[in-house]
Design an enzyme around this catalytic site. Sequence first.
Site, PDB file in Angstrom:
ATOM      1  CG  HIS A   1      42.544  30.841  41.928  1.00  0.00           C
ATOM      2  ND1 HIS A   1      43.894  30.660  42.123  1.00  0.00           N
ATOM      3  CD2 HIS A   1      42.403  32.098  41.465  1.00  0.00           C
ATOM      4  CE1 HIS A   1      44.534  31.774  41.815  1.00  0.00           C
ATOM      5  NE2 HIS A   1      43.651  32.665  41.395  1.00  0.00           N
TER       6      HIS A   1
ATOM      7  CG  HIS B   1      45.258  33.801  36.210  1.00  0.00           C
ATOM      8  ND1 HIS B   1      45.965  33.087  37.142  1.00  0.00           N
ATOM      9  CD2 HIS B   1      44.553  34.738  36.913  1.00  0.00           C
ATOM     10  CE1 HIS B   1      45.713  33.570  38.351  1.00  0.00           C
ATOM     11  NE2 HIS B   1      44.869  34.557  38.240  1.00  0.00           N
TER      12      HIS B   1
ATOM     13  CG  PHE C   1      43.710  40.345  43.662  1.00  0.00           C
ATOM     14  CD1 PHE C   1      43.060  40.427  42.446  1.00  0.00           C
ATOM     15  CD2 PHE C   1      42.957  39.996  44.784  1.00  0.00           C
ATOM     16  CE1 PHE C   1      41.704  40.168  42.332  1.00  0.00           C
ATOM     17  CE2 PHE C   1      41.602  39.734  44.678  1.00  0.00           C
ATOM     18  CZ  PHE C   1      40.966  39.816  43.460  1.00  0.00           C
TER      19      PHE C   1
ATOM     20  CB  CYS D   1      46.526  34.681  41.874  1.00  0.00           C
ATOM     21  SG  CYS D   1      45.217  35.274  42.937  1.00  0.00           S
TER      22      CYS D   1
ATOM     23  CE  LYS E   1      43.735  29.951  38.690  1.00  0.00           C
ATOM     24  NZ  LYS E   1      44.589  30.072  37.490  1.00  0.00           N
TER      25      LYS E   1
END
Lengths: 398, 89
Positions: free
Chosen positions: A327, A292, A386, A160, A322
């Site tokens: 996303h 984020h 991640f 991401c 988002k």
Amino acid sequence: MRRVVITGIGTVNALAPDVPGTFQAFREGRCGIGPLSFRDADRLTIRVGAEVRNWQAADRFAASDLPLYDRVTQYALVAGAEAVAMAGLSGALGSRGGVILGTAAGGIQTWEDSYRAVFADGKSRVSPLVVPRLMHNAPASHLSIRHGLTGPVLAVSSACASANHAMGLALQQIRVGAADVMLTGGAEAMLCFGGVKAWEGLRVLAPDACRPFSLGRKGMVIGDGAGVLVFEAEEHARARGARVLAEVAGFGMTADAGDIVAPSAEGAGRAMRAALADAGMEIAEIGYINAHGTGTLANDRAEAAAIRVVFGGTPPPVSSTKAMHGHAIGATGALEAIACVLALTEGVLPPTIGFQVPDPDCALDVIPRVARQSRVAAALSNAFAFGGLNAVLAFRRG
Amino acid sequence: MERANIEAAVIEILAQQLLLQPEEIAAEAVIDDLGLDSLGKVEAIFALEERFDISIPFNANEPDQPDFDFSSVPRIVVGVERLIAQRAA
């Protein structure tokens, strides 16, 4: 060290296949999330996503080129063409130009189609173009081919945070003098059966809507698309009379070296501080943060805590776009950098749509539901991936 | 299916994730007390789905888990029982 500016932006995403449409959607707080339409979507538990609608590849590319382009490459090429046109780049940049583009899944649709052919349909061969279609560097390479950029060209993959890492590295290439102009950002086309099926297993996808920082949020919604930005050495841009949209002022990247999926407020905070330090910015300069803000319980809580630690008592307004464009994984940072450009050039702070009730664990001004007019001097854009990889960009008004 | 069999399977699957022997997990055990992390939880749920051919409506973002209570061994057993019955119906 050379200053780096943005002279062009381009995008394809669920909101619009271009920048004007995307800006309009940001101003209006429009949502690009809807029912998934691809093959076998009815076999999924999660059936919503931010798809690029009504995409007619045949209308956009020559029939002779199309067999080489997975959708991830198609989106990158269309976004790249818009960015290059806006920047007014013409003539050969040659080795003074490059491309660094992020993607998390590359040509995943091509993997899926090929596996389906040999495993499910019993075919004994696949297209000879499978490898060049699916490789992660295909979007970057096709951009270099299309625009004659023969300097530093590569793909970056950090889930991401891919696009933010790509843009950070592109900034560094120009700063050190390895290039004058870089096309950078990210592209992603993960909305296919296998892509969503894989995400379902983690149990982090929302079944209906993305509601970042809101109490009652149920997780993330995946989006598709690409964002390409033209980064350019300031002196190069000024010399050719280009319009400067914003300055790419700083970049910070850190790793949590902790859990493979759980976010760390400490690592996120360090990345924000590193970006500010790299930009030579005081926290008071920042007038907007594009978070984020995935809409998962864990990310939003950790990110809010990190922002409060870095910015102290009164953090600037923060929104997660988002909830509008989904996303877009390896492309999302590029879409969000484009949202920062809107904030810096027009003073429009895009909202966090879908927001319902404040979460005491996310005590931030999240610009709920409706865009806000506010003149800002500088903005941060966060990406926390991640793998515990954090990448933050700092932009300043041009 | 017997409740005792479901309970044994739940405990066995949890034990596998926690690197414990099944005897070390009490029939009344509370999941958070066992120290199962978020990935361990989704792996255990996947294993339960595969074992019983069911689909467990679990979302890691909903702490109250309105659709499937994963808070303790007895709650999981009851939830699995219900889903098996739904599948049979």
